[in-house]
Write a protein that holds these residues in place. Structure first.
Motif, PDB file in Angstrom:
ATOM      1  N   MET A  64      20.862   6.595 -18.658  1.00 55.17           N
ATOM      2  CA  MET A  64      21.639   7.817 -18.855  1.00 55.17           C
ATOM      3  C   MET A  64      20.673   8.984 -18.959  1.00 55.17           C
ATOM      4  O   MET A  64      19.722   8.938 -19.732  1.00 55.17           O
ATOM      5  N   GLN A  65      20.934  10.015 -18.182  1.00 53.54           N
ATOM      6  CA  GLN A  65      20.164  11.246 -18.266  1.00 53.54           C
ATOM      7  C   GLN A  65      21.083  12.342 -18.796  1.00 53.54           C
ATOM      8  O   GLN A  65      22.255  12.398 -18.430  1.00 53.54           O
ATOM      9  N   ARG A 120      24.313  12.254 -16.243  1.00 59.01           N
ATOM     10  CA  ARG A 120      24.539  11.292 -15.165  1.00 59.01           C
ATOM     11  C   ARG A 120      24.087   9.925 -15.617  1.00 59.01           C
ATOM     12  O   ARG A 120      23.164   9.781 -16.417  1.00 59.01           O
ATOM     13  N   VAL A 121      24.760   8.937 -15.099  1.00 58.82           N
ATOM     14  CA  VAL A 121      24.538   7.562 -15.544  1.00 58.82           C
ATOM     15  C   VAL A 121      23.173   7.056 -15.083  1.00 58.82           C
ATOM     16  O   VAL A 121      22.448   6.423 -15.843  1.00 58.82           O
ATOM     17  N   ASP A 122      22.823   7.313 -13.834  1.00 54.69           N
ATOM     18  CA  ASP A 122      21.523   6.891 -13.316  1.00 54.69           C
ATOM     19  C   ASP A 122      21.118   7.819 -12.170  1.00 54.69           C
ATOM     20  O   ASP A 122      21.869   8.722 -11.801  1.00 54.69           O
ATOM     21  N   GLU A 123      19.953   7.586 -11.620  1.00 54.86           N
ATOM     22  CA  GLU A 123      19.404   8.474 -10.589  1.00 54.86           C
ATOM     23  C   GLU A 123      20.201   8.477  -9.293  1.00 54.86           C
ATOM     24  O   GLU A 123      20.048   9.376  -8.477  1.00 54.86           O
ATOM     25  N   ARG A 124      21.024   7.489  -9.084  1.00 55.03           N
ATOM     26  CA  ARG A 124      21.811   7.412  -7.848  1.00 55.03           C
ATOM     27  C   ARG A 124      23.167   8.094  -7.973  1.00 55.03           C
ATOM     28  O   ARG A 124      23.893   8.215  -7.003  1.00 55.03           O
ATOM     29  N   ARG A 125      23.535   8.520  -9.156  1.00 52.84           N
ATOM     30  CA  ARG A 125      24.832   9.146  -9.407  1.00 52.84           C
ATOM     31  C   ARG A 125      24.695  10.661  -9.453  1.00 52.84           C
ATOM     32  O   ARG A 125      23.640  11.177  -9.793  1.00 52.84           O
ATOM     33  N   PRO A 126      25.779  11.379  -9.182  1.00 55.73           N
ATOM     34  CA  PRO A 126      25.732  12.844  -9.283  1.00 55.73           C
ATOM     35  C   PRO A 126      25.770  13.298 -10.737  1.00 55.73           C
ATOM     36  O   PRO A 126      26.160  12.540 -11.628  1.00 55.73           O
ATOM     37  N   TRP A 127      25.379  14.540 -10.961  1.00 52.94           N
ATOM     38  CA  TRP A 127      25.446  15.140 -12.293  1.00 52.94           C
ATOM     39  C   TRP A 127      26.883  15.483 -12.623  1.00 52.94           C
ATOM     40  O   TRP A 127      27.639  15.933 -11.769  1.00 52.94           O
ATOM     41  N   SER A 128      27.258  15.283 -13.855  1.00 55.56           N
ATOM     42  CA  SER A 128      28.587  15.622 -14.345  1.00 55.56           C
ATOM     43  C   SER A 128      28.441  16.762 -15.352  1.00 55.56           C
ATOM     44  O   SER A 128      27.975  16.544 -16.468  1.00 55.56           O
TER      45      SER A 128
END
Length: 81
Positions: free
Chosen positions: A1-2, A21-29
């Motif tokens: 988680m970032q 964002r959950v991980d580096e492959r997911r978009p920012w929320s």
């Protein structure tokens, strides 16, 4: 988680932007809240991006700050903020 948090000001308000964002492959929320700089509580979430995919935190941050400015300006015009 970032997670990144940005606190800035616009006119007489503080603007809080939270990007997650959950991980580096997911978009920012992103989520935006504002409050009067002189005090008071934070607003409910003014804007939570729905259906937008921000793959850089800078794009998400810019979009959130622009949304906060629009809301603050609209409140000032109607006398509610």
């Amino acid at each position: 988680m970032q997670k990144k948090v940005d606190l800035s000001s616009y006119r007489d308000h503080l603007v809080e932007v939270v990007l997650e964002r959950v991980d580096e492959r997911r978009p920012w929320s992103p989520t935006v809240r504002v409050r009067q700089a002189a005090g008071g509580g934070w607003s409910e979430d003014l804007w939570v991006a729905d259906g937008r995919d921000y793959f850089t935190c800078y794009d998400a941050l810019a979009a959130c700050k622009a949304q906060a400015q629009r809301v603050i300006d609209a409140q000032r015009q109607t006398g509610t903020g």
